[in-house]
Design a protein around this motif. Structure first.
Motif, PDB file in Angstrom:
ATOM      1  N   MET A   1       0.845  -1.185   0.000  1.00 42.25           N
ATOM      2  CA  MET A   1       0.000   0.000   0.000  1.00 42.25           C
ATOM      3  C   MET A   1       0.888   1.245   0.000  1.00 42.25           C
ATOM      4  O   MET A   1       1.819   1.363   0.802  1.00 42.25           O
ATOM      5  N   ALA A   2       0.612   2.185  -0.876  1.00 41.89           N
ATOM      6  CA  ALA A   2       1.419   3.394  -0.984  1.00 41.89           C
ATOM      7  C   ALA A   2       1.125   4.343   0.175  1.00 41.89           C
ATOM      8  O   ALA A   2       0.012   4.406   0.675  1.00 41.89           O
ATOM      9  N   SER A   3       2.154   5.076   0.592  1.00 44.63           N
ATOM     10  CA  SER A   3       1.990   6.068   1.650  1.00 44.63           C
ATOM     11  C   SER A   3       1.209   7.257   1.116  1.00 44.63           C
ATOM     12  O   SER A   3       1.293   7.593  -0.064  1.00 44.63           O
ATOM     13  N   GLU A   4       0.493   7.892   2.018  1.00 46.47           N
ATOM     14  CA  GLU A   4      -0.317   9.053   1.635  1.00 46.47           C
ATOM     15  C   GLU A   4       0.592  10.234   1.306  1.00 46.47           C
ATOM     16  O   GLU A   4       1.524  10.541   2.059  1.00 46.47           O
ATOM     17  N   ALA A   5       0.317  10.897   0.204  1.00 43.45           N
ATOM     18  CA  ALA A   5       1.101  12.059  -0.200  1.00 43.45           C
ATOM     19  C   ALA A   5       0.718  13.268   0.644  1.00 43.45           C
ATOM     20  O   ALA A   5      -0.416  13.394   1.110  1.00 43.45           O
ATOM     21  N   HIS A   6       1.687  14.140   0.842  1.00 37.76           N
ATOM     22  CA  HIS A   6       1.489  15.399   1.557  1.00 37.76           C
ATOM     23  C   HIS A   6       2.206  16.498   0.792  1.00 37.76           C
ATOM     24  O   HIS A   6       3.031  16.224  -0.071  1.00 37.76           O
ATOM     25  N   ALA A   7       1.921  17.733   1.165  1.00 35.06           N
ATOM     26  CA  ALA A   7       2.688  18.866   0.656  1.00 35.06           C
ATOM     27  C   ALA A   7       3.922  19.001   1.543  1.00 35.06           C
ATOM     28  O   ALA A   7       3.800  19.039   2.771  1.00 35.06           O
ATOM     29  N   TYR A   8       5.097  19.037   0.935  1.00 31.10           N
ATOM     30  CA  TYR A   8       6.351  19.174   1.667  1.00 31.10           C
ATOM     31  C   TYR A   8       7.045  20.461   1.238  1.00 31.10           C
ATOM     32  O   TYR A   8       7.049  20.806   0.066  1.00 31.10           O
ATOM     33  N   SER A   9       7.636  21.135   2.213  1.00 30.28           N
ATOM     34  CA  SER A   9       8.412  22.343   1.962  1.00 30.28           C
ATOM     35  C   SER A   9       9.781  22.188   2.611  1.00 30.28           C
ATOM     36  O   SER A   9       9.923  21.473   3.607  1.00 30.28           O
ATOM     37  N   VAL A  10      10.763  22.880   2.042  1.00 32.64           N
ATOM     38  CA  VAL A  10      12.084  22.926   2.644  1.00 32.64           C
ATOM     39  C   VAL A  10      12.262  24.321   3.228  1.00 32.64           C
ATOM     40  O   VAL A  10      12.022  25.327   2.544  1.00 32.64           O
ATOM     41  N   TRP A  11      12.647  24.350   4.505  1.00 33.15           N
ATOM     42  CA  TRP A  11      12.831  25.611   5.213  1.00 33.15           C
ATOM     43  C   TRP A  11      14.274  25.766   5.654  1.00 33.15           C
ATOM     44  O   TRP A  11      14.905  24.802   6.082  1.00 33.15           O
ATOM     45  N   ALA A  12      14.761  27.000   5.597  1.00 34.31           N
ATOM     46  CA  ALA A  12      16.038  27.363   6.214  1.00 34.31           C
ATOM     47  C   ALA A  12      15.695  27.803   7.636  1.00 34.31           C
ATOM     48  O   ALA A  12      14.826  28.651   7.834  1.00 34.31           O
ATOM     49  N   LEU A  13      16.349  27.190   8.614  1.00 34.94           N
ATOM     50  CA  LEU A  13      16.053  27.493  10.010  1.00 34.94           C
ATOM     51  C   LEU A  13      17.076  28.472  10.577  1.00 34.94           C
ATOM     52  O   LEU A  13      18.272  28.301  10.368  1.00 34.94           O
ATOM     53  N   PRO A  14      16.597  29.484  11.311  1.00 34.68           N
ATOM     54  CA  PRO A  14      17.540  30.405  11.937  1.00 34.68           C
ATOM     55  C   PRO A  14      18.228  29.733  13.125  1.00 34.68           C
ATOM     56  O   PRO A  14      17.664  28.831  13.741  1.00 34.68           O
ATOM     57  N   PRO A  15      19.453  30.165  13.450  1.00 33.17           N
ATOM     58  CA  PRO A  15      20.106  29.626  14.645  1.00 33.17           C
ATOM     59  C   PRO A  15      19.327  30.050  15.895  1.00 33.17           C
ATOM     60  O   PRO A  15      18.499  30.962  15.843  1.00 33.17           O
ATOM     61  N   GLU A  16      19.597  29.403  17.018  1.00 30.23           N
ATOM     62  CA  GLU A  16      18.788  29.571  18.224  1.00 30.23           C
ATOM     63  C   GLU A  16      18.598  31.029  18.655  1.00 30.23           C
ATOM     64  O   GLU A  16      17.490  31.437  18.964  1.00 30.23           O
ATOM     65  N   GLU A  17      19.658  31.810  18.676  1.00 29.47           N
ATOM     66  CA  GLU A  17      19.539  33.204  19.126  1.00 29.47           C
ATOM     67  C   GLU A  17      18.551  33.987  18.254  1.00 29.47           C
ATOM     68  O   GLU A  17      17.688  34.695  18.769  1.00 29.47           O
TER      69      GLU A  17
END
Length: 176
Positions: A1-17
């Motif tokens: 059974m195929a996995s359900e498709a979703h919308a995926y995005s790639v994000w650049a994450l800021p450092p903690e500060e």
């Protein structure tokens, strides 16, 4: 059974500060103007519908060899949401184009690097007030600079509450 498709995005994450600083501003704006809660990020690749396995494979492939890069804010703008706009430097644009290529995302307009500060269904007048409030709450936010050293893969299905948005994977970029 195929996995359900979703919308995926790639994000650049800021450092903690930077993340803590931006999150505080976002929380204050949301408490005054409403809207859903979400993690601070710069969108590198906008929502592409894929299966979980395909999304992870593409993400791993896209991140391989990508180096950390610096970003510099240049002001706040109003669109469908309140955004902190960043300079589209060659490194910023190249990282997005590289990742978009791996995800098969064809951009129809020039890449506009930004960090959304507030998603809310507001009139133009109220959005202008939110923009003014943002600069009162953090008077130097429009000059924010930091090094992006992590990319993340998120499920970003269409959802007004954004409760379905969740991090799937994170990748530490090679040092500059």
């Amino acid at each position: 059974m195929a996995s359900e498709a979703h919308a995926y995005s790639v994000w650049a994450l800021p450092p903690e500060e930077a993340r803590v600083r931006v999150k505080k501003l976002m929380d204050n704006l949301r408490s005054e103007f409403g809207g859903p809660e979400f993690d601070p990020h710069l969108t590198v690749v906008r929502a592409v519908t894929l299966t979980p396995e395909d999304a992870l494979d593409r993400f791993r492939s896209a991140c391989n060899g990508v180096k950390a890069y610096s970003v510099h804010a240049r002001g706040i703008s109003i669109g469908t949401c309140l955004n902190l706009i960043f300079d589209p430097t060659p490194q910023v644009v190249a990282t997005s184009e590289h990742c978009c290529g791996h995800f098969g995302f064809n951009r129809t307009a020039a890449y506009r690097p930004h960090m959304s500060l507030l998603y809310a269904d507001l009139t133009n007048e109220m959005m202008k007030k939110a923009e003014e409030r943002a600069t009162i709450l953090d008077d130097s936010i429009a000059n924010l600079c930091f090094t992006v050293n992590r990319l993340a893969l998120y499920i970003t299905d269409e959802d007004k509450t954004l409760k379905s948005w969740k991090k799937v994977a994170e990748y530490e970029l090679q040092p500059i």
